[in-house]
Design a protein around this motif. Structure first.
Motif, PDB file in Angstrom:
ATOM      1  N   ALA A  35       5.158 -21.566  -3.886  1.00 25.13           N
ATOM      2  CA  ALA A  35       5.018 -22.970  -3.502  1.00 25.13           C
ATOM      3  C   ALA A  35       6.154 -23.360  -2.563  1.00 25.13           C
ATOM      4  O   ALA A  35       7.315 -23.032  -2.822  1.00 25.13           O
ATOM      5  CB  ALA A  35       5.019 -23.875  -4.725  1.00 25.13           C
ATOM      6  N   LEU A  36       5.798 -24.040  -1.476  1.00 29.50           N
ATOM      7  CA  LEU A  36       6.798 -24.670  -0.612  1.00 29.50           C
ATOM      8  C   LEU A  36       6.948 -26.106  -1.081  1.00 29.50           C
ATOM      9  O   LEU A  36       5.981 -26.876  -1.059  1.00 29.50           O
ATOM     10  CB  LEU A  36       6.372 -24.640   0.852  1.00 29.50           C
ATOM     11  CG  LEU A  36       6.172 -23.279   1.512  1.00 29.50           C
ATOM     12  CD1 LEU A  36       5.917 -23.458   3.008  1.00 29.50           C
ATOM     13  CD2 LEU A  36       7.360 -22.368   1.281  1.00 29.50           C
ATOM     14  N   VAL A  37       8.137 -26.457  -1.512  1.00 29.40           N
ATOM     15  CA  VAL A  37       8.403 -27.770  -2.095  1.00 29.40           C
ATOM     16  C   VAL A  37       9.524 -28.435  -1.311  1.00 29.40           C
ATOM     17  O   VAL A  37      10.458 -27.772  -0.845  1.00 29.40           O
ATOM     18  CB  VAL A  37       8.788 -27.620  -3.581  1.00 29.40           C
ATOM     19  CG1 VAL A  37       9.319 -28.925  -4.151  1.00 29.40           C
ATOM     20  CG2 VAL A  37       7.584 -27.140  -4.397  1.00 29.40           C
ATOM     21  N   GLY A  38       9.430 -29.739  -1.183  1.00 24.88           N
ATOM     22  CA  GLY A  38      10.477 -30.502  -0.517  1.00 24.88           C
ATOM     23  C   GLY A  38       9.982 -31.888  -0.185  1.00 24.88           C
ATOM     24  O   GLY A  38       8.777 -32.165  -0.279  1.00 24.88           O
ATOM     25  N   PRO A  39      10.863 -32.783   0.196  1.00 24.70           N
ATOM     26  CA  PRO A  39      10.459 -34.153   0.527  1.00 24.70           C
ATOM     27  C   PRO A  39       9.609 -34.181   1.791  1.00 24.70           C
ATOM     28  O   PRO A  39       9.524 -33.193   2.527  1.00 24.70           O
ATOM     29  CB  PRO A  39      11.795 -34.873   0.724  1.00 24.70           C
ATOM     30  CG  PRO A  39      12.754 -33.795   1.111  1.00 24.70           C
ATOM     31  CD  PRO A  39      12.317 -32.569   0.370  1.00 24.70           C
ATOM     32  N   ASN A  40       8.979 -35.311   2.049  1.00 21.90           N
ATOM     33  CA  ASN A  40       8.224 -35.474   3.289  1.00 21.90           C
ATOM     34  C   ASN A  40       9.133 -35.212   4.483  1.00 21.90           C
ATOM     35  O   ASN A  40      10.288 -35.634   4.506  1.00 21.90           O
ATOM     36  CB  ASN A  40       7.644 -36.887   3.383  1.00 21.90           C
ATOM     37  CG  ASN A  40       6.521 -37.119   2.399  1.00 21.90           C
ATOM     38  OD1 ASN A  40       5.831 -36.181   2.014  1.00 21.90           O
ATOM     39  ND2 ASN A  40       6.332 -38.360   1.985  1.00 21.90           N
ATOM     40  N   GLY A  41       8.586 -34.504   5.470  1.00 16.07           N
ATOM     41  CA  GLY A  41       9.374 -34.194   6.657  1.00 16.07           C
ATOM     42  C   GLY A  41      10.283 -33.000   6.508  1.00 16.07           C
ATOM     43  O   GLY A  41      11.119 -32.743   7.387  1.00 16.07           O
ATOM     44  N   ALA A  42      10.110 -32.230   5.427  1.00 23.30           N
ATOM     45  CA  ALA A  42      10.999 -31.080   5.199  1.00 23.30           C
ATOM     46  C   ALA A  42      10.682 -29.894   6.090  1.00 23.30           C
ATOM     47  O   ALA A  42      11.487 -28.969   6.198  1.00 23.30           O
ATOM     48  CB  ALA A  42      10.932 -30.657   3.724  1.00 23.30           C
ATOM     49  N   GLY A  43       9.482 -29.885   6.711  1.00 26.39           N
ATOM     50  CA  GLY A  43       9.111 -28.772   7.588  1.00 26.39           C
ATOM     51  C   GLY A  43       8.095 -27.827   6.987  1.00 26.39           C
ATOM     52  O   GLY A  43       7.812 -26.768   7.562  1.00 26.39           O
ATOM     53  N   LYS A  44       7.495 -28.193   5.868  1.00 28.54           N
ATOM     54  CA  LYS A  44       6.596 -27.284   5.158  1.00 28.54           C
ATOM     55  C   LYS A  44       5.346 -26.950   5.977  1.00 28.54           C
ATOM     56  O   LYS A  44       5.004 -25.780   6.163  1.00 28.54           O
ATOM     57  CB  LYS A  44       6.214 -27.891   3.811  1.00 28.54           C
ATOM     58  CG  LYS A  44       7.410 -28.234   2.917  1.00 28.54           C
ATOM     59  CD  LYS A  44       6.998 -28.822   1.594  1.00 28.54           C
ATOM     60  CE  LYS A  44       6.314 -30.165   1.691  1.00 28.54           C
ATOM     61  NZ  LYS A  44       7.214 -31.242   2.182  1.00 28.54           N
ATOM     62  N   THR A  45       4.656 -27.983   6.459  1.00 37.11           N
ATOM     63  CA  THR A  45       3.452 -27.740   7.246  1.00 37.11           C
ATOM     64  C   THR A  45       3.800 -27.056   8.566  1.00 37.11           C
ATOM     65  O   THR A  45       3.033 -26.222   9.073  1.00 37.11           O
ATOM     66  CB  THR A  45       2.694 -29.055   7.498  1.00 37.11           C
ATOM     67  OG1 THR A  45       2.238 -29.578   6.242  1.00 37.11           O
ATOM     68  CG2 THR A  45       1.494 -28.839   8.395  1.00 37.11           C
ATOM     69  N   THR A  46       4.951 -27.366   9.124  1.00 35.53           N
ATOM     70  CA  THR A  46       5.370 -26.693  10.356  1.00 35.53           C
ATOM     71  C   THR A  46       5.540 -25.200  10.128  1.00 35.53           C
ATOM     72  O   THR A  46       5.177 -24.387  10.986  1.00 35.53           O
ATOM     73  CB  THR A  46       6.677 -27.314  10.889  1.00 35.53           C
ATOM     74  OG1 THR A  46       6.494 -28.708  11.105  1.00 35.53           O
ATOM     75  CG2 THR A  46       7.084 -26.662  12.210  1.00 35.53           C
ATOM     76  N   VAL A  47       6.054 -24.810   8.978  1.00 36.98           N
ATOM     77  CA  VAL A  47       6.156 -23.380   8.652  1.00 36.98           C
ATOM     78  C   VAL A  47       4.773 -22.738   8.674  1.00 36.98           C
ATOM     79  O   VAL A  47       4.580 -21.662   9.251  1.00 36.98           O
ATOM     80  CB  VAL A  47       6.836 -23.181   7.283  1.00 36.98           C
ATOM     81  CG1 VAL A  47       6.703 -21.728   6.825  1.00 36.98           C
ATOM     82  CG2 VAL A  47       8.307 -23.561   7.358  1.00 36.98           C
ATOM     83  N   PHE A  48       3.784 -23.390   8.073  1.00 33.11           N
ATOM     84  CA  PHE A  48       2.412 -22.875   8.111  1.00 33.11           C
ATOM     85  C   PHE A  48       1.917 -22.756   9.550  1.00 33.11           C
ATOM     86  O   PHE A  48       1.288 -21.762   9.929  1.00 33.11           O
ATOM     87  CB  PHE A  48       1.482 -23.798   7.316  1.00 33.11           C
ATOM     88  CG  PHE A  48       1.421 -23.515   5.846  1.00 33.11           C
ATOM     89  CD1 PHE A  48       2.353 -22.697   5.220  1.00 33.11           C
ATOM     90  CD2 PHE A  48       0.425 -24.091   5.062  1.00 33.11           C
ATOM     91  CE1 PHE A  48       2.297 -22.450   3.849  1.00 33.11           C
ATOM     92  CE2 PHE A  48       0.347 -23.837   3.702  1.00 33.11           C
ATOM     93  CZ  PHE A  48       1.285 -23.024   3.087  1.00 33.11           C
ATOM     94  N   ASN A  49       2.178 -23.785  10.349  1.00 37.25           N
ATOM     95  CA  ASN A  49       1.719 -23.761  11.746  1.00 37.25           C
ATOM     96  C   ASN A  49       2.372 -22.636  12.542  1.00 37.25           C
ATOM     97  O   ASN A  49       1.741 -22.044  13.437  1.00 37.25           O
ATOM     98  CB  ASN A  49       2.003 -25.104  12.414  1.00 37.25           C
ATOM     99  CG  ASN A  49       1.057 -26.199  11.950  1.00 37.25           C
ATOM    100  OD1 ASN A  49      -0.073 -25.933  11.548  1.00 37.25           O
ATOM    101  ND2 ASN A  49       1.526 -27.442  11.991  1.00 37.25           N
ATOM    102  N   LEU A  50       3.610 -22.327  12.234  1.00 29.57           N
ATOM    103  CA  LEU A  50       4.296 -21.232  12.911  1.00 29.57           C
ATOM    104  C   LEU A  50       3.746 -19.880  12.458  1.00 29.57           C
ATOM    105  O   LEU A  50       3.556 -18.968  13.269  1.00 29.57           O
ATOM    106  CB  LEU A  50       5.794 -21.307  12.634  1.00 29.57           C
ATOM    107  CG  LEU A  50       6.532 -22.518  13.217  1.00 29.57           C
ATOM    108  CD1 LEU A  50       7.957 -22.595  12.669  1.00 29.57           C
ATOM    109  CD2 LEU A  50       6.558 -22.463  14.739  1.00 29.57           C
ATOM    110  N   ILE A  51       3.469 -19.750  11.167  1.00 30.78           N
ATOM    111  CA  ILE A  51       2.921 -18.493  10.652  1.00 30.78           C
ATOM    112  C   ILE A  51       1.566 -18.202  11.280  1.00 30.78           C
ATOM    113  O   ILE A  51       1.278 -17.055  11.676  1.00 30.78           O
ATOM    114  CB  ILE A  51       2.801 -18.546   9.117  1.00 30.78           C
ATOM    115  CG1 ILE A  51       4.188 -18.522   8.461  1.00 30.78           C
ATOM    116  CG2 ILE A  51       1.964 -17.369   8.592  1.00 30.78           C
ATOM    117  CD1 ILE A  51       4.159 -18.747   6.953  1.00 30.78           C
ATOM    118  N   THR A  52       0.724 -19.214  11.381  1.00 31.59           N
ATOM    119  CA  THR A  52      -0.649 -19.010  11.833  1.00 31.59           C
ATOM    120  C   THR A  52      -0.812 -19.091  13.348  1.00 31.59           C
ATOM    121  O   THR A  52      -1.933 -18.951  13.847  1.00 31.59           O
ATOM    122  CB  THR A  52      -1.582 -20.041  11.181  1.00 31.59           C
ATOM    123  OG1 THR A  52      -1.104 -21.366  11.451  1.00 31.59           O
ATOM    124  CG2 THR A  52      -1.635 -19.829   9.675  1.00 31.59           C
TER     125      THR A  52
END
Length: 248
Positions: A35-52
């Motif tokens: 699980a990627l956990v963190g507050p809003n704006g932590a960069g979680k979805t950006t990590v997914f976008n970079l991976i894909t």
């Protein structure tokens, strides 16, 4: 690296002066839910976008089975076995549930798909199996736009299931689900993990995280602050204060 199907090394992304992702390392292992956990704006979805490959990285690398996929197009990475869901689901609203799933399996944008009748039958079987596992068989001929919200969430998962992807990246897959639907989702993920699927999910519901995650990577302001077992991360008062936005 042979036992790590997906590995992120030194991933970095800036949007102007904003450091969205900063030198992130992450290993996703088979049969493990991270699980990627963190507050809003932590960069979680950006990590997914970079991976894909949805957005290009400024630095670092993404490795599939030890080979770099940095610079590949999203469809090329998907064909290597990486599937993802989106917060906004991205369904074809006027298409049937069955056709939404089938669209994820079409290898080309042509009316006549390559592979002949055998390949067509295999795709049809994969679709029906995915609909059965997600509880959508009875809605197969309904338009996606006519489904209840929870069923649309399961439709996005059915598309992933049908592809046979071995790595799932799920962006807030349980958000907005009622208790019964949430239980169905948990059961579906656990079955996939038991079959060797590697799963990484972004989820704000810490109950879901506790229920499903084997490991947690905690992000804040684009940087990975910690990684470990759920009880270790969620038992850290400093990390929890960051998560809930308490003053530091």
């Amino acid at each position: 690296m042979a036992d790590i199907p997906l590995s992120v090394r030194g991933l970095d992304k800036h949007f102007g002066g904003l450091a969205a992702v900063q030198n992130v390392d992450l290993d996703l292992r088979p049969g493990v839910t991270t699980a990627l956990v963190g507050p809003n704006g932590a960069g979680k979805t950006t990590v997914f976008n970079l991976i894909t490959g949805n957005i290009p990285a400024d630095a670092g690398d993404v490795l599939l089975d030890g080979a770099s996929v940095r610079g590949l197009q999203p469809y090329q990475i998907a064909r290597r076995g990486v599937a993802r869901s989106f917060q906004d689901l991205r369904l074809f609203g006027r298409m049937s549930v069955r056709d939404n799933v089938l669209a994820a399996l079409e290898p080309a944008p042509w009316l006549w798909q390559p592979g002949g009748g055998g390949a067509r039958r295999a795709r049809a079987k994969a679709v029906e199996t995915a609909l059965e596992r997600t509880g959508l068989t009875a809605q197969a001929d309904a338009r996606a736009m006519d489904l209840a919200y929870a069923e649309r969430k399961f439709l996005s998962l059915a598309r992933i299931l049908a592809t046979g992807a071995r790595i799932w990246l799920l962006d807030e897959p349980a958000s907005g689900l009622d208790p019964n639907s949430r239980a169905r989702f948990v059961a579906l993920v656990r079955q996939a993990v038991s079959e060797g699927v590697t799963i990484c999910l972004i989820e704000h519901n810490l109950d879901i995280v506790t229920e499903l995650a084997d490991r947690i990577a905690f992000l804040d302001r684009g940087a990975k602050l910690a990684e470990g077992e759920p009880q270790e991360i969620l038992g850290d008062p400093q990390l929890i204060s960051i998560y809930f936005g308490e003053p530091r």
